[in-house]
Design a protein around this motif. Structure first.
Motif, mmCIF file in Angstrom:
data_model
loop_
_atom_site.group_PDB
_atom_site.id
_atom_site.type_symbol
_atom_site.label_atom_id
_atom_site.label_comp_id
_atom_site.label_asym_id
_atom_site.label_seq_id
_atom_site.Cartn_x
_atom_site.Cartn_y
_atom_site.Cartn_z
ATOM 1 N N GLU A 182 56.848 66.741 -11.881
ATOM 2 C CA GLU A 182 56.537 66.018 -13.114
ATOM 3 C C GLU A 182 55.070 65.584 -13.146
ATOM 4 O O GLU A 182 54.737 64.439 -13.431
ATOM 5 C CB GLU A 182 57.459 64.815 -13.294
ATOM 6 C CG GLU A 182 58.912 65.193 -13.445
ATOM 7 C CD GLU A 182 59.840 64.002 -13.574
ATOM 8 O OE1 GLU A 182 59.397 62.853 -13.366
ATOM 9 O OE2 GLU A 182 61.016 64.227 -13.894
ATOM 10 N N ASN A 183 54.202 66.565 -12.850
ATOM 11 C CA ASN A 183 52.773 66.290 -12.837
ATOM 12 C C ASN A 183 52.041 67.535 -13.336
ATOM 13 O O ASN A 183 51.969 68.542 -12.622
ATOM 14 C CB ASN A 183 52.325 65.921 -11.421
ATOM 15 C CG ASN A 183 50.879 65.490 -11.371
ATOM 16 O OD1 ASN A 183 50.122 65.664 -12.325
ATOM 17 N ND2 ASN A 183 50.487 64.940 -10.235
ATOM 18 N N VAL A 184 51.481 67.452 -14.535
ATOM 19 C CA VAL A 184 50.787 68.600 -15.119
ATOM 20 C C VAL A 184 49.462 68.898 -14.424
ATOM 21 O O VAL A 184 48.880 69.965 -14.641
ATOM 22 C CB VAL A 184 50.554 68.419 -16.641
ATOM 23 C CG1 VAL A 184 51.873 68.396 -17.388
ATOM 24 C CG2 VAL A 184 49.726 67.186 -16.925
ATOM 25 N N ASN A 185 49.002 67.993 -13.577
ATOM 26 C CA ASN A 185 47.759 68.236 -12.842
ATOM 27 C C ASN A 185 47.878 69.425 -11.889
ATOM 28 O O ASN A 185 46.865 69.955 -11.440
ATOM 29 C CB ASN A 185 47.322 66.981 -12.073
ATOM 30 C CG ASN A 185 46.810 65.905 -13.008
ATOM 31 O OD1 ASN A 185 46.268 66.201 -14.071
ATOM 32 N ND2 ASN A 185 47.015 64.648 -12.628
ATOM 33 N N VAL A 192 55.558 72.123 -11.676
ATOM 34 C CA VAL A 192 55.186 71.089 -12.642
ATOM 35 C C VAL A 192 56.431 70.338 -13.116
ATOM 36 O O VAL A 192 56.414 69.111 -13.243
ATOM 37 C CB VAL A 192 54.407 71.705 -13.833
ATOM 38 C CG1 VAL A 192 54.308 70.744 -14.992
ATOM 39 C CG2 VAL A 192 53.020 72.131 -13.380
ATOM 40 N N CYS A 193 57.515 71.067 -13.342
ATOM 41 C CA CYS A 193 58.761 70.422 -13.788
ATOM 42 C C CYS A 193 59.373 69.556 -12.693
ATOM 43 O O CYS A 193 59.836 68.442 -12.958
ATOM 44 C CB CYS A 193 59.775 71.473 -14.236
ATOM 45 S SG CYS A 193 59.306 72.334 -15.738
ATOM 46 N N LEU A 229 55.050 76.738 -12.918
ATOM 47 C CA LEU A 229 55.828 76.095 -13.987
ATOM 48 C C LEU A 229 56.978 75.275 -13.410
ATOM 49 O O LEU A 229 57.222 74.138 -13.848
ATOM 50 C CB LEU A 229 56.358 77.140 -14.973
ATOM 51 C CG LEU A 229 55.327 77.789 -15.884
ATOM 52 C CD1 LEU A 229 55.954 78.935 -16.677
ATOM 53 C CD2 LEU A 229 54.702 76.760 -16.816
ATOM 54 N N PHE A 254 48.584 72.272 -12.715
ATOM 55 C CA PHE A 254 48.012 73.426 -13.408
ATOM 56 C C PHE A 254 46.564 73.691 -12.982
ATOM 57 O O PHE A 254 46.056 74.787 -13.155
ATOM 58 C CB PHE A 254 48.085 73.265 -14.932
ATOM 59 C CG PHE A 254 49.440 73.557 -15.493
ATOM 60 C CD1 PHE A 254 50.043 74.797 -15.318
ATOM 61 C CD2 PHE A 254 50.120 72.591 -16.208
ATOM 62 C CE1 PHE A 254 51.290 75.072 -15.837
ATOM 63 C CE2 PHE A 254 51.376 72.850 -16.744
ATOM 64 C CZ PHE A 254 51.960 74.100 -16.558
ATOM 65 N N TYR A 255 45.888 72.690 -12.410
ATOM 66 C CA TYR A 255 44.525 72.898 -11.912
ATOM 67 C C TYR A 255 44.500 73.906 -10.762
ATOM 68 O O TYR A 255 43.473 74.496 -10.475
ATOM 69 C CB TYR A 255 43.888 71.577 -11.451
ATOM 70 C CG TYR A 255 43.535 70.664 -12.602
ATOM 71 C CD1 TYR A 255 42.598 71.057 -13.558
ATOM 72 C CD2 TYR A 255 44.140 69.419 -12.743
ATOM 73 C CE1 TYR A 255 42.267 70.230 -14.628
ATOM 74 C CE2 TYR A 255 43.819 68.586 -13.797
ATOM 75 C CZ TYR A 255 42.887 69.002 -14.741
ATOM 76 O OH TYR A 255 42.564 68.190 -15.794
#
Length: 163
Positions: free
Chosen positions: A124-127, A120-121, A117, A129-130
């Protein structure tokens, strides 16, 4: 006075375990995955003393190891993982329906969730989460190992009255 001495000893052991972990390429090639040896101390402290002592020693360990062998980002990631992990472990322990190994497993998994988490912050890349399934499996395995070891160590502490 006795409790303060024990806290110092536990902090030293956690720092040593953190250092040893930097030398072990257990999961070489898989970034961000470690055995979590220092979390052994956190789990034991949670059961023998309580959440405050576990939090203080964990915080000290993260800062010392981070400044010695990491950087500010590693400190940030470790603090996020440790805070979420300890919160969940405290709740599960208080619930009473989980073994030491069960609490540790969930702690290992939530530690990795906290770290992803924050990553990702920061990135700044939600990828990112893979990568979470790999981290969840690692957290499960290392949490199980740490939980079993914690339980076995606590069985062998004579009297268990360290306060």
């Amino acid at each position: 006075m006795k409790k303060t001495a024990y806290m110092g000893l536990f902090a030293a052991v956690a720092i040593i375990f953190g250092y040893v972990e930097t030398l072990l390429p257990v999961f070489a090639g898989i970034p961000g995955i470690k055995l979590g040896l220092a979390n052994l101390v956190t789990v034991i402290l949670l059961y023998l003393f309580g959440w405050r002592e576990a939090a203080v020693v964990s915080f000290i360990r993260i800062l010392v190891i981070g400044f010695m062998f990491g950087n500010l980002f590693s400190i940030l990631f470790s603090l996020a993982g440790a805070a979420l992990s300890l919160l969940v472990m405290v709740l599960l322990k208080k619930n009473g329906g989980f073994s030491v190994a069960g609490v540790s497993i969930v702690g290992g998994v939530t530690h990795n969730i906290g770290q992803i988490l924050i990553a990702v912050c920061v990135v700044e890349n939600v990828n990112l989460f893979y990568y979470l399934p790999v981290l969840l499996i690692a957290g499960l395995l290392t949490g199980l190992l740490i939980g079993i070891l914690s339980g076995e160590i606590m069985k062998r502490i004579p009297g268990k009255d360290l306060t």
